[in-house]
Scaffold this motif. Structure first.
Motif, PDB file in Angstrom:
ATOM      1  N   THR B  93       0.846  -1.177   0.000  1.00 27.71           N
ATOM      2  CA  THR B  93       0.000   0.000   0.000  1.00 27.71           C
ATOM      3  C   THR B  93       0.892   1.241   0.000  1.00 27.71           C
ATOM      4  N   LYS B  94       0.275   2.394  -0.190  1.00 30.04           N
ATOM      5  CA  LYS B  94       1.055   3.639  -0.157  1.00 30.04           C
ATOM      6  C   LYS B  94       1.643   3.870   1.227  1.00 30.04           C
ATOM      7  N   SER B 118      -8.681  -1.614   0.932  1.00 29.47           N
ATOM      8  CA  SER B 118      -8.987  -0.414   0.160  1.00 29.47           C
ATOM      9  C   SER B 118      -7.711   0.343  -0.209  1.00 29.47           C
ATOM     10  N   GLU B 119      -6.630   0.111   0.509  1.00 32.43           N
ATOM     11  CA  GLU B 119      -5.367   0.798   0.229  1.00 32.43           C
ATOM     12  C   GLU B 119      -4.478   0.010  -0.726  1.00 32.43           C
ATOM     13  N   SER B 120      -4.843  -1.238  -1.001  1.00 26.01           N
ATOM     14  CA  SER B 120      -3.934  -2.140  -1.702  1.00 26.01           C
ATOM     15  C   SER B 120      -3.594  -1.674  -3.107  1.00 26.01           C
ATOM     16  N   GLN B 121      -2.300  -1.686  -3.417  1.00 26.30           N
ATOM     17  CA  GLN B 121      -1.861  -1.405  -4.779  1.00 26.30           C
ATOM     18  C   GLN B 121      -1.447  -2.685  -5.486  1.00 26.30           C
ATOM     19  N   LEU B 122      -0.854  -3.592  -4.724  1.00 22.86           N
ATOM     20  CA  LEU B 122      -0.422  -4.867  -5.276  1.00 22.86           C
ATOM     21  C   LEU B 122      -0.536  -5.887  -4.157  1.00 22.86           C
TER      22      LEU B 122
END
Lengths: 157, 257
Positions: B93-94, B118-122
């Motif tokens: 996440t960021k 909800s924050e997940s990027q990968l």
């Protein structure tokens, strides 16, 4: 009485060293396993012992002999390539010496097994079919088994 | 008068500083790149022996079901709470990286909580195990020769000879080793040596439903693993340790340690 040699302490020390060396070599010879591999520094019998351990999983080919029809059915549909033993347990717990020795595991009470693979999670690969909240899946809960609509051996609809 | 070696005349002082800088630069390059790294950066590393067998983990295919962990446990009678292979979940996440592996993922993973989701990027599940390195720290530190590499590249533990000192457990950069509480000996993945010698695949590869785990001969052009090397998109874990792992990862996020 003749004077002791002025170097007797050195002879004594030398004697002790020789005895110590013999002792060391004797202990080393006894403690080194006979099959010791001096080049790569391990006990040469060890890999043979590990290779002789019993196998538990036989792979799908191990079911073929007794369940050819079922095996070929599974291989024809959406779960082809899945390991029979991932759902039914290791073959040694079910068959041995050409006979059935215990019931194979069959999960018909819960959706755990299906959801273990198919639950819709963010870590799933992009193209993997997951259990999505579609219209047909709306009413599916713990009381309604996946097998009401899907067959484990032929899951597609 | 002949020039003295370290006389600090303005001219020679400049020379001295220049030498110092270039020497330091060479040393830094050597430290970063490592001697001989240029010669053996490809597959196949340190050992003088020819190695055919490799383990390939395609992270893009892993569904995180944990069948491998269960099969390993059954096949190798691994005591509960200990793992020869396990699966880690990485959610990037960021705000940071979230990593977990509940009970080694022996029952797979529960859905992650909504805040992280909800924050997940990968997000990926990463199978881990002994890397059967070609330059293994565990073999180097063993005081009695109880851990060793076979001619075909398996790193094994001799339970009869092991004294349970746990130096190897400390030395492994991958945390792949543990002291077996029943035998009081070092224990770890053997790539199912006994199965491979009997012509079978390792148990974890046998039960993997989605071809995330593969094992085979790197030099057999028809094998699944050879294709991975043809495409040349593999990674290993912690290459900076110069352990030369023989478990190769495809699709490994760079955040994974």
């Amino acid at each position: 009485m003749p004077n002791p040699s002025p170097r007797s302490h050195l002879y004594r020390l030398g004697g002790l060293l020789v005895i110590g060396l013999i002792g060391f070599l004797a202990v080393k010879a006894l403690a080194t396993p006979s099959s010791w591999n001096h080049e790569d520094w391990y006990r040469g019998d060890s890999p043979k012992e590990i290779a002789a351990l019993p196998l538990s999983y036989g792979g799908n080919e191990s079911c073929q002999g007794c369940h050819k029809k079922t095996h070929d059915q599974v291989e024809a549909f959406g779960h082809k390539g899945l390991s029979c033993e991932s759902c039914h347990g290791a073959v040694v717990d079910h068959a041995g010496d050409g006979k059935k020795i215990a019931d194979a595991k069959v999960d018909m009470e819960s959706n755990w097994q299906c959801m273990n693979c198919h639950e819709d999670q963010i870590t799933k690969p992009k193209f993997f079919p997951t259990f999505k909240p579609t219209k047909t899946h709306e009413d599916v809960d713990a009381d309604m088994l996946c097998s009401t609509c899907h067959e484990a051996h032929n899951p597609g609809l | 008068m002949e020039k003295q070696k370290w006389n600090l005349e303005p001219d020679s002082r400049r020379e001295f500083l220049a030498n110092l800088v270039s020497g330091a630069a060479t040393a830094t390059v050597l430290m970063v790149v490592g001697p001989g790294a240029s010669a053996d950066h490809g597959v196949g590393g340190h050992s003088k022996k020819h190695r055919d067998l490799v383990y390939v983990i395609n992270v893009n295919n892993c569904i995180g079901c944990g069948n491998c962990v269960r099969a390993c446990k059954r096949e190798n009678s691994v005591p509960s709470e200990y793992f020869r292979t396990w699966v880690e979940r990485y959610v990037i996440t960021k705000k940071g990286i979230y990593v977990d592996s509940p009970k080694g993922a022996i029952e797979g993973f529960k859905k992650i909580n909504a805040a992280i989701r909800s924050e997940s990027q990968l997000a990926r599940t990463i199978p881990k195990m002994c890397n059967h390195c070609d330059n293994s720290p565990c073999i180097q530190v063993c005081p009695v020769g109880a851990t060793y590499r076979t001619d075909d590249g398996f790193v094994l533990v001799d339970h009869e000879h092991c004294v349970g000192c746990a130096y190897c457990v400390q030395a492994c950069p991958y945390g792949a080793r543990f002291i077996n509480p029943e035998k009081k000996k070092a224990d770890k993945c053997t790539w199912c040596y006994h199965r491979v010698k009997a012509g079978k695949l390792p148990a974890c590869v046998t039960v993997c439903p989605n071809k995330a785990r593969m094992f085979g001969n790197l030099h057999d052009p028809d094998s699944e693993v050879a294709k991975v090397f043809k495409e040349d998109r593999w990674m290993t874990l912690r290459p900076e340790m110069h352990t030369h792992p023989y478990c190769f990862y495809v699709g490994l996020p760079r955040e994974v340690r």
